[in-house]
Scaffold this motif. Structure first.
Motif, PDB file in Angstrom:
ATOM      1  N   ALA A 127     107.402 -22.308   2.378  1.00 48.76           N
ATOM      2  CA  ALA A 127     108.073 -23.157   3.370  1.00 48.76           C
ATOM      3  C   ALA A 127     108.524 -22.350   4.587  1.00 48.76           C
ATOM      4  N   ALA A 128     108.868 -21.074   4.357  1.00 44.74           N
ATOM      5  CA  ALA A 128     109.291 -20.204   5.458  1.00 44.74           C
ATOM      6  C   ALA A 128     108.107 -19.641   6.239  1.00 44.74           C
ATOM      7  N   GLY A 129     106.890 -19.902   5.764  1.00 46.83           N
ATOM      8  CA  GLY A 129     105.699 -19.420   6.458  1.00 46.83           C
ATOM      9  C   GLY A 129     105.341 -17.981   6.154  1.00 46.83           C
ATOM     10  N   LEU A 130     105.920 -17.417   5.087  1.00 38.76           N
ATOM     11  CA  LEU A 130     105.665 -16.021   4.748  1.00 38.76           C
ATOM     12  C   LEU A 130     104.572 -15.857   3.694  1.00 38.76           C
ATOM     13  N   LEU A 131     104.354 -16.899   2.881  1.00 36.77           N
ATOM     14  CA  LEU A 131     103.318 -16.877   1.850  1.00 36.77           C
ATOM     15  C   LEU A 131     102.461 -18.126   1.976  1.00 36.77           C
ATOM     16  N   GLU A 132     101.270 -18.037   1.378  1.00 39.18           N
ATOM     17  CA  GLU A 132     100.377 -19.193   1.299  1.00 39.18           C
ATOM     18  C   GLU A 132      99.718 -19.201  -0.069  1.00 39.18           C
TER      19      GLU A 132
END
Length: 146
Positions: free
Chosen positions: A76-81
């Motif tokens: 959600a924070a855009g650090l992982l996918e």
């Protein structure tokens, strides 16, 4: 009379907390996305090519649910996918995004600085000896004696 000597696991936990608190404070001061200590630990055990949630949980010593929650917060924070695992259609790999790579590199730099600060406080020789002891092969934990 009770001994005030603390056991090694307690000391390891305090040392870990010292690094985690220093890392989180430095990341916050730099304006990075806020993360929890569990999320920091997840980042530390994540392989560059990606890791399954089950493997992350095993490496962290937490439940799959705890690892899943940490992953979802970082996604959600855009650090992982999440990406399909080429080795299995049923599994998904967790990996860093471009922003996650940038923050990971920033965290490595901060941890290096913290290690240098520790060396200034307790001596370079003490830090090097600690590192050597922790990097040594300890073998499997001993079995209970009958």
């Amino acid at each position: 009379m009770q001994s005030t000597r603390r056991d090694l696991p307690q000391l390891f936990s305090d040392a870990r907390r010292w690094f985690d608190e220093g890392l989180l404070a430095a990341l916050e001061a730099a304006g990075a996305t806020p993360v929890s200590p569990t999320q920091v630990q997840l980042f530390a055990v994540l392989d560059g090519d990606g890791t399954t949630v089950s493997e992350l949980a095993r490496r962290m010593g937490v439940t799959r649910q705890t690892a899943h929650q940490a992953v979802h917060g970082l996604v959600a924070a855009g650090l992982l996918e999440q990406a399909p695992d080429p080795a299995s259609a049923r599994r998904r790999l967790i990996r860093r995004t471009g922003e996650g790579e940038r923050v990971h590199h920033q965290a490595r730099t901060i941890l290096d600085r913290l290690e240098e600060q520790l060396a200034e406080r307790i001596s370079r020789e003490a830090v090097d000896a600690l590192r050597a002891a922790l990097e040594a092969e300890w073998g499997r934990p001993p079995s209970p004696s009958p």
